[in-house]
Design an enzyme around this catalytic site. Structure first.
Site, PDB file in Angstrom:
ATOM      1  N   ASP B 155    -126.071  25.042 -18.039  1.00 11.73           N
ATOM      2  CA  ASP B 155    -126.881  24.662 -19.196  1.00 11.73           C
ATOM      3  C   ASP B 155    -127.140  25.946 -19.980  1.00 11.73           C
ATOM      4  O   ASP B 155    -128.219  26.523 -19.929  1.00 11.73           O
ATOM      5  CB  ASP B 155    -128.193  24.053 -18.677  1.00 11.73           C
ATOM      6  CG  ASP B 155    -129.165  23.710 -19.794  1.00 11.73           C
ATOM      7  OD1 ASP B 155    -128.773  23.761 -20.974  1.00 11.73           O
ATOM      8  OD2 ASP B 155    -130.332  23.407 -19.470  1.00 11.73           O
ATOM      9  N   THR B 157    -126.676  28.800 -23.364  1.00 14.28           N
ATOM     10  CA  THR B 157    -126.638  28.962 -24.814  1.00 14.28           C
ATOM     11  C   THR B 157    -125.176  28.989 -25.262  1.00 14.28           C
ATOM     12  O   THR B 157    -124.268  28.864 -24.445  1.00 14.28           O
ATOM     13  CB  THR B 157    -127.343  30.273 -25.217  1.00 14.28           C
ATOM     14  OG1 THR B 157    -126.781  31.335 -24.437  1.00 14.28           O
ATOM     15  CG2 THR B 157    -128.838  30.210 -24.931  1.00 14.28           C
TER      16      THR B 157
END
Lengths: 275, 275
Positions: B155, B157
């Site tokens: 998960d 950026t």
């Protein structure tokens, strides 16, 4: 100097796209019309500062507002598109060989003129000999036609300005009467994030007329929130039970997408199931 | 005075949201962190001026990055989330009763701290006794663990700044080794409109490791273009063949959405099928 076009998607959210050139800007009898050459989306059409269509992502909206209904009907011959002056919906409708005549009822001739000039890849369908272009008020047009169409598509702007009458219960009754006994109606019905009450009301109004009413989804990058709803009302044929799909050239729509578009996330299901 | 936060979604497109209050703004060892109270999305977290999550639409991303893999695995007990310092993925993972321990490997303690303070509805999972919070480099963490996890979720950026190493073939090999013999990997893999090459490369890299590699979609309003991809690699279990779904409380995900998310429009299919 940097040139940007910004749309207020809601009062609290904007999308902005870099403009390389202003190709057209003017006011018709109905709305402000602007055509921009953009870096992200190619040529883009805005009406009253709202993005309507663009060369890059138009295929999604135009394929999804047409082929779902056209494939649900077993033999669509007469199709009416209300609004849709850019010609994109007509272009997709005419991919179906069964269609003998596709009428465009667009209130604003300037939209048709500008689209023909600046968006030929979208408006090209309007040159087809099966295309019948009527510059008129769609509501009046539909009142004058009964039991005539296999499919009626409402490809309108947002429910403000010239399109407001295209989202009313009275209008849907006229649509119902203008359809043949096995006719299908479909309309773009805005965002499930920002237009919850509108979607709910349309669904309720259509349920009073059509035995089969279904909501489906597609994602259009340039529309607020991306996720977009379409509502379909049908007298006989169920879009969830299509036996044969016409083999057409598409980039977003497919028989599998046809079916999966009706699978709604719980939060969307709640909009139309809530009382 | 009007306060707006703008994200450059691409070099030619911006999204802007009205800010009611700047709740936090600071620089960690890794990135700029900002928390805004917005009119449209409630409290919103931005890292390096990119929207990561917000109270209003976070459910979509967090449900879709977790439940697809967790329901595909027949008995997920050990789960690792790399990145995801806001805690949203952990919160969803812990909805699965089979999970005994969910480890968060987040490089930036400031993200965890700020999320705990300003986004309690998202970070609440981090308080669960099954949550194990490791502030560390996810790549180092994974190198030190072999054959340990049932599910690994990346998960992250965007593939710039601290997350760039999380999109490489070498990293995927480490992920493969850290998974058990029936393990599943899933990652957010950006936009099918703006990150075509990235999606293609990830798919190719994962295909070299996992016998089952599948792309799926969800629409997140605050991410560029709305439509978002996730890529899943699995050693044994096929997400298209899930026999039983755990009954969990969700707003976007459902067993039907699980399956329909893998139905790809032709233009997306082409990204992963093209050579």
């Amino acid at each position: 100097m940097e040139l940007w076009f910004s749309e207020n998607q809601t009062k609290d959210q904007k999308i902005s796209v870099r403009v390389l050139e202003v190709l057209y800007s003017g006011k018709s009898n109905y709305q402000e019309i602007a055509v921009y050459k953009t870096a992200q989306y190619g040529t883009l059409l805005a009406l009253d500062d709202i993005i309507q269509t663009n060369e890059k992502d138009e295929f999604i909206y135009h394929e999804m507002i047409t082929h779902v209904a056209l494939n649900t009907h077993v033999n669509p011959e007469r199709v009416l598109v209300i609004g849709g002056g850019d010609g994109g919906a007509i272009r997709e409708v005419l991919k179906h060989k069964s269609v003998k005549k596709a009428t465009l009822a667009e209130i604003d001739d300037k939209v048709v003129e500008v689209s023909k000039k600046f968006l030929p890849s979208i408006s090209c369908g309007l040159e087809d000999k099966r295309a019948d272009i009527q510059i008129c008020d769609g509501i009046k047009y539909i009142q004058e036609h009964r039991n005539e169409f296999d499919v009626i598509i409402v490809d309108s702007t947002d429910p403000i300005g010239p399109a407001v009458g295209l989202f009313s219960g009275q209008f849907y009754k006229m649509v119902y009467d203008a359809l043949k006994d096995d006719g299908i109606f479909v309309a773009q019905t805005e965002s499930p994030f920002y237009n919850v009450d509108l979607i709910k009301n349309i669904h309720r109004d259509l349920k009073e007329l059509f035995p089969i009413v279904r909501l489906y989804l597609a994602t259009v990058p340039t529309y607020p929130g991306g996720l977009w709803t379409f509502t379909l009302g049908s007298k006989i044929y169920d879009p969830l039970n299509v036996k044969s799909f016409e083999d057409i050239d598409t980039k977003y729509y497919s028989p599998e997408i046809h079916n999966s578009a009706f699978v709604l996330p719980p939060f969307v299901k709640n909009i139309i199931n809530a009382r």
